[in-house]
Design a protein around this motif. Structure first.
Motif, mmCIF file in Angstrom:
data_model
loop_
_atom_site.group_PDB
_atom_site.id
_atom_site.type_symbol
_atom_site.label_atom_id
_atom_site.label_comp_id
_atom_site.label_asym_id
_atom_site.label_seq_id
_atom_site.Cartn_x
_atom_site.Cartn_y
_atom_site.Cartn_z
ATOM 1 N N TYR A 111 0.892 -1.441 -0.125
ATOM 2 C CA TYR A 111 -0.328 -0.073 -0.382
ATOM 3 C C TYR A 111 0.902 1.393 -0.022
ATOM 4 N N ASN A 112 0.294 2.216 -0.264
ATOM 5 C CA ASN A 112 0.817 3.556 0.022
ATOM 6 C C ASN A 112 1.750 4.037 1.069
ATOM 7 N N ASP A 113 0.994 3.307 1.937
ATOM 8 C CA ASP A 113 1.655 4.256 2.987
ATOM 9 C C ASP A 113 3.165 2.781 3.759
#
Length: 192
Positions: free
Chosen positions: A44-46
Motif C-alpha cells: 500500500y502507499n503507506d
C-alpha cells in the motif's frame, strides 16, 4: 496451467468470501485467458503489505483496428466484492505508461466504473470489458522510443583515435593519426 474453481478457492485466505470470489475469478479467466490468479504481497502507499489475490496478465484491446495485449494487474482485497479491485497497468520493459485521464503516472487505473463500484452490480468481467473499451480509445501504454545512437562527444571521438604514449623521462605525449594514415611531420609535434 489450468485453474479450477476449487484450486482458486484454496488459494484464497479464509478472510475472503472464498466461494463467491473463486467463482468470479474462474469466470473471468475463462473469458480473459491471458490472466492468471496469483497470491502475492501488495504494498500500500503507506508501506504496509498484505497478501492479496491478483489477476495478472494481459487483456486484448482493439486500437486502430489492431489487437494489442495490454498488461494489467487487478488486486482483489478481502473486502471484495463490496469494494472495487485496485487496478494497474503493468508495462513491460519495452513499454512506457501514457499518463492520462484514466491512468496515473504509476500506472494505477482510475476508471469511473471503479470509482462508482456497486456490490451486486459490478464484477471483474464487466470491469475488464470496460477497461478494454476505454483503452481502445485512450491507450494506457506505448512502446519505448528507441533513441538514435547518440553521437559521441568530440572528446570521446578524439580519445578513441588518439594514443597516449610515455617517454623515458616520465612525460607523456599524444599521438594522433592523420586522416591518410601517414605520420605527422616533426614540426607538428607538441610536448606537454
Amino acid at each position: 496451467m489450468s485453474y479450477s474453481e476449487d484450486t482458486i478457492k484454496k488459494m484464497l485466505p479464509k478472510t475472503f468470501l472464498r466461494k463467491h470470489v473463486a467463482h468470479e475469478i474462474y469466470v473471468t479467466i475463462t473469458y480473459f485467458k491471458q490472466l492468471v490468479p496469483i497470491m502475492d504481497k501488495y504494498v500500500y502507499n503507506d508501506g504496509t503489505t498484505k497478501d492479496l489475490m491478483s489477476l495478472t496478465g494481459t487483456i486484448p484491446v482493439m486500437i486502430n483496428d489492431k489487437t494489442y495485449n495490454i498488461p494489467v494487474c487487478l488486486w482483489i482485497e478481502e473486502s471484495y466484492p463490496q469494494t472495487a479491485p485496485i487496478c494497474y497497468v503493468r508495462p513491460t520493459r519495452e513499454m512506457m505508461i501514457l499518463r492520462g485521464e484514466y491512468i496515473s503516472s504509476n500506472g494505477e487505473i482510475q476508471l469511473p466504473y471503479l470509482e462508482e463500484w456497486k456490490n451486486g452490480e459490478c464484477d471483474l468481467v464487466s470491469l475488464l470489458q470496460v477497461m478494454a473499451a476505454t483503452f481502445g480509445d485512450f491507450p494506457p501504454v506505448c512502446m519505448q522510443p528507441h533513441p538514435e545512437p547518440e553521437q559521441d562527444s568530440c572528446w570521446l571521438q578524439f580519445q578513441r583515435q588518439a594514443e597516449v604514449l610515455s617517454k623515458a623521462d616520465g612525460s607523456s605525449y599524444l599521438s594522433l593519426p592523420r586522416g591518410d594514415g601517414q605520420p605527422f611531420q616533426q614540426e607538428n609535434e607538441t610536448n606537454c
